[in-house]
Write an enzyme that holds these catalytic residues in place. Structure first.
Site, short mmCIF file in Angstrom:
data_model
loop_
_atom_site.label_atom_id
_atom_site.label_comp_id
_atom_site.label_asym_id
_atom_site.label_seq_id
_atom_site.Cartn_x
_atom_site.Cartn_y
_atom_site.Cartn_z
CD GLU A 433 7.69 3.75 6.56
OE1 GLU A 433 6.80 3.11 6.00
OE2 GLU A 433 7.64 4.99 6.69
CD GLU A 503 3.16 3.09 10.32
OE1 GLU A 503 2.64 3.11 9.17
OE2 GLU A 503 4.21 3.69 10.59
#
Length: 973
Positions: A433, A503
């Site tokens: 991220e 994820e």
């Protein structure tokens, strides 16, 4: 103006400065023979890195975080937001700085040797001084830093070692990970010595075909390398000799380098035992550096796994086999010590994951403790090793910021240099991220050059186009991508690389709905290869309620089965008085803070079952081996036949000899009765012989198949009145609250963060007002019509109470208006008298289950105390449900009580808490159990999904408006 050159650099606000005086990272094992420096150190916490050190010392344990050891600087949790307002590369003026100090007695026999300090990890800037003299500095909170102290210490004498740790810095902006913020020294500190001639690095490459290549770098701190040195190796009982042509390296002008030596050992191992996650075969390797006279100057020990990793087309292959990645994201975490974890902690983590069918770990979002990789090699896990880079709050700005270029390359390269010899690591990750920019490409280029044997992944590079071939990711690794999008991509003809979600199922609270649906699609769609659940732990910190402080290391024994002891609770964001925080979003694991499994782990265990029941045919039961490399000889089994009359028959199971992917029919072990209702066959699979991660008898999976459906239900109507009060509510001796309509559940974390709970509250489902329309008696039967008014709609509810033999049958109908589309539940709720403390049921169990999460709960006859049915998710919410229940009894110790038989398999929950009780509190220490039982019988119950971060549940698990019918019979035992 300071005279200290380390402080003069102001490294906490200089992203270009990643280290000073720090030695290059390497993969040489230095632990044997080292002098450990763990334990209590003198400690004081300063308000800022340039604040003067005073004379008032306390103590702090190393490894450990000061935020958990009694200081006023307490843990703080944020997800995306930085905990301070300064923009990169700034840090706040109020900057907690820990000063650690202790004396070190340098062994006399280290005279003439090279003496090195290793600090395992420190958050986030480390400054090292010896006897007041600067030795070096380092950034990167999750990798070790080494410093040559040879010229700063004297063997046989005592020196004062000072480690200064600055909590906030420019580096904090690229360590903006979804976890608690701490400060301290989180991994072990040690001092070791080598001869001046030493191994500077060792690189091991072991191929599936038995080829072994070991490249060694050699240096001498005195300057020029001495003549005649050489390297030897031993692989178990096989001696390896140096390829002499590689013992010196030529530089550009063809002069022999006198300060760096390179040597290569090469061998081919016949009939090699290959490494994979199912059979993690390892060989012991010893590498020795010799002086010209043959004496040993240096030694390094390694455990070698022979395996290949490659991408062919859109498949990730291990040893030529396409493997499913059944992964989980894991942080270094402990509820008492924060980010300082022990060998025992890490082994317990991996043993638990192995027992529940996981074969892969993503080290979110930083390199984990080195011991974890040793354990992954030994126990068998595929590892995605992730660099300590996450710039979430300022991702776009930092990705292309040249001031951070060095930090990106430094962190990625040091991770690879440290971990490259572990066979468990099959993928390198550039971080998490942090958008995507030139800094990532620079780091990727370094890795591709240094280690071409493994693929790279980075979600930020791949997210704009999963099919792109010119980015820094060899794998399409999205986060929480809708399943339909993944399947569509795999079927589109555009797919160019494996799709493995980094994820994909968010485990916050009562969650992980549709996990089985995801895996059904993965296993039936070429191009989809698995993913990593977010995440392993609920990061609850054990907290004293009395003063709101972390309990710390003294808290062992103050929790059990996911529940904190009285006077304590699991703290999450905001519980330490911080104003900037992200609440319970830190509690998103498949285990509770004490490593107690959540029910979703049993779901995963069945989805990952190595042996499965494929079908029931005339020739018998068809079994399949769903492993990649292993047969079934390490397993044993027992057949169970659950009959509707309450009996369970058992018989030993002989598992067939199946290679991976094969199926075979085995005889049905029982003669199934011709009548009597439902029949379910279960194969209870256990470990036959002790495994490194499980003793013999450990349950591995419980695949199941229904052999016959239910018989038609019939009640005998009797001539007896049903007693109701003036509001048409049933009067019953075992009920304290009569059955009424329920459309509300205590919102799960998914309900709250996904927006459903707000919608339900807006409709007024949490505070429906009941109004009786009519009460009509017809013989003994009573028909009650009532309206339940919300804020925006009215539900018409009809209850028909019919006297039957032994009790009363309740036929119900609820008509939901169009605006009540997608409610939490439709069903009945009532409460019992105290004393009915044991639940026996026929349905799914014994674990909690829901309509979209039930694969881990086989149908059968189950029994549990009522107090064990509730699941203590960190933030109280809907829990404790059992799906597919056909009938149940609630009984007292004398076997008296009530029995309920349902018209069809339904969702049932029995707990000590009303939905309103759970909704009203934020922690379990605030809950007061009721004396009786609160019972929900649901005609329909909404699925759980993962909408707190991932996708919501699927449409088939939602509740539509319109008419819902259900029927149940209540009897007295």
């Amino acid at each position: 103006m300071t005279s200290d050159p380390l402080l003069a650099l102001r490294p906490w606000e200089s992203p270009e400065v990643t280290s000073w005086g720090r030695l290059p990272m390497n993969a040489v094992d230095r632990r044997p023979g080292a002098l450990p420096l763990d334990g209590d150190w003198r400690f004081q916490l300063l308000s800022a890195p340039d604040a003067p050190v005073g004379g008032d010392w306390g103590s702090s344990y190393v490894p450990g975080v000061w935020t958990m050891q009694g200081t006023d600087d307490l843990p703080q949790y944020t997800n995306v937001r930085m905990p301070f307002p300064d923009f990169p590369p700034g840090s706040p003026d109020a900057n907690p700085t820990g000063v650690y100090e202790r004396e070190v007695d340098v062994p006399t026999d280290w005279a003439g040797r090279r003496i090195v300090l290793q600090v395992g990890a420190a958050e986030s800037v480390l400054l090292v001084h010896v006897d007041g003299k600067p030795a070096g500095l380092s950034k990167d909170s999750h990798l070790a830093a080494e410093f040559d102290l040879t010229d700063l210490v004297r063997p046989g004498e005592r020196s004062v070692l000072r480690l200064t740790v600055v909590k906030w810095s420019d580096a904090s902006h690229i360590e903006d990970q979804d976890q608690w913020w701490h400060g301290g020294i989180t991994r072990s500190v040690l001092l070791y010595a080598t001869e001046p001639l030493h191994l500077a690095d060792v690189t091991v490459r072991a191929r599936q075909n038995g080829e072994l290549r070991i490249d060694c770098q050699v240096r001498d701190t005195r300057g020029a390398l001495p003549a005649g040195w050489y390297v030897s190796g031993e692989l178990e009982d096989r001696l390896l000799t140096q390829d002499r042509e590689f013992d010196r390296v030529n530089i550009e002008d063809d002069r022999v380098s006198d300060f760096l030596g390179e040597a290569r050992l090469h061998a081919t191992v016949p009939e090699v035992r290959t490494w994979n996650a199912e059979t993690p075969e390892l060989y012991d390797l010893t590498v020795r550096l010799h002086h010209s006279d043959g004496t040993v100057a240096d030694t390094s020990y390694h455990r070698v796994g022979f395996r290949d990793v490659e991408i062919v087309g859109r498949d990730l292959l291990v040893n030529g086999e396409r493997v499913y990645i059944r992964g989980v994201n894991r942080h270094d975490f402990h509820p008492l010590t924060g980010r300082a974890v022990s060998y025992e902690d890490m082994r317990a983590d991996l043993v638990l994951l192995k027992r529940f069918g996981f074969n892969a770990i993503r080290t979110s979002h930083y390199p984990n403790d080195p011991t974890l990789y040793d354990l992954a090699d030994e126990l068998g896990f595929y590892v995605v090793d992730e660099a300590d880079i996450e710039s979430h709050d300022h991702a776009h700005e930092i990705a292309d910021d040249p001031r951070y270029l060095n930090a990106f390359v430094d962190r990625v390269s040091r991770m690879v240099l440290r971990d490259k010899n572990h066979p468990s690591i099959i993928i390198w990750s550039l971080g998490n991220e942090s958008d995507y920019g030139a800094n990532h490409d620079a780091a990727a280029g370094w890795v591709r050059r240094h280690d071409p044997t493994r693929p790279l992944q980075y979600e930020g590079a791949a997210k704009l186009d999963w099919a792109a071939t010119d980015d820094a990711s060899d794998i399409a690794c999205p986060m929480y991508a809708p399943l339909e999008d993944c399947v569509a991509h795999a079927l589109s003809g555009r797919q160019t690389k494996p799709l493995i979600q980094c994820e994909y199922s968010h485990a916050m609270g009562n969650s992980n709905g549709t996990l089985a649906d995801h895996w059904a699609a993965i296993e039936s769609t070429p191009g989809l290869q698995g993913g990593f659940i977010w995440e392993f732990w609920d990061h609850g910190i054990l907290q004293r309620v009395s003063d709101g402080r972390p309990v710390g290391r003294a808290g062992a024994g103050l929790y059990d089965n996911g529940v904190a002891a009285p006077g304590h609770r699991w703290a999450y964001g905001g519980d330490f008085g911080e104003t900037i925080h992200d609440g319970a979003f830190i509690a998103d694991g498949v285990v509770f803070p004490d490593r107690t499994p959540k029910p979703s782990l049993y779901e995963h265990r069945e989805i990952a079952a190595p042996v499965r029941i494929e079908a029931f045919k005339h020739e018998g039961i068809v079994l399949g081996n769903h492993q990649h490399f292993r047969g079934l000889d390490w397993l044993s089994g027992t057949w169970e036949l659950a009959l509707a009359d309450g009996r369970t028959l058992t018989a030993p199971a002989a598992l067939p000899d199946l290679r991976p992917g094969e199926t075979a029919a085995v005889p049905l072990p029982f003669e199934v009765p011709r009548d009597g209702g439902e029949v379910w066959l279960t194969l209870r699979v256990t470990v036959a012989e002790e495994q490194p991660w499980a003793p013999a008898g450990t349950e591995v999976c419980v695949p199941q198949i229904r052999l016959r459906g239910p018989a038609e239900r019939a009640d005998t109507v009797v001539d007896r009145p049903v007693e109701v009060d003036g509001e048409g509510l049933l009067i019953h001796p075992l009920l304290t609250v009569a059955p009424t309509l329920s459309l509300w559940r205590a919102p799960t974390d998914n309900d709250e963060l996904g927006g459903m709970a707000l919608r339900w509250r807006t409709w007024g489902l949490d505070s429906l007002v009941r109004k009786v329309v009519s009460v009509r008696e017809d013989g003994g039967r009573v028909t009650v019509v009532a309206e339940y008014a919300g804020t925006t709609g009215v539900v018409r509810h009809r209850q028909v109470l019919t006297p039957v033999e032994g009790g009363v049958r309740i036929d119900e109908e609820a008509e939901l208006p169009a605006e009540f589309d997608d409610v939490a539940r439709v069903g009945s709720v009532f409460e019992t008298v105290p004393g009915l403390d044991l639940l026996d049921w026929f349905g799914q169990g014994p674990w909690e289950s829901y309509p979209d999460r039930g694969a881990g709960a086989p149908v059968g006859h189950h029994s549990l105390p009522v107090d064990e049915l509730f699941t203590p998710y960190l933030r109280p919410q809907e829990s404790g449900g059992r799906h597919g229940v056909r009938r149940f009894t609630l009984s007292a110790p004398d076997a008296t009580g009530l029995a309920v038989e349902l018209d069809a398999p339904r969702q049932v929950s029995v707990t000590r808490h009303r939905a309103a009780d759970l909704t009203a509190v934020t922690h379990h220490d605030e809950l007061v159990p009721r004396a009786g039982c609160v019972v929900h019988l649901d005609a329909a119950h909404r699925g759980l999904g993962t909408a707190s971060c991932g996708p919501d549940t699927f449409p088939e698990y939602r509740i539509a408006a319109g008419v819902h019918h259900w029927s149940w019979t209540l009897r007295v035992l």
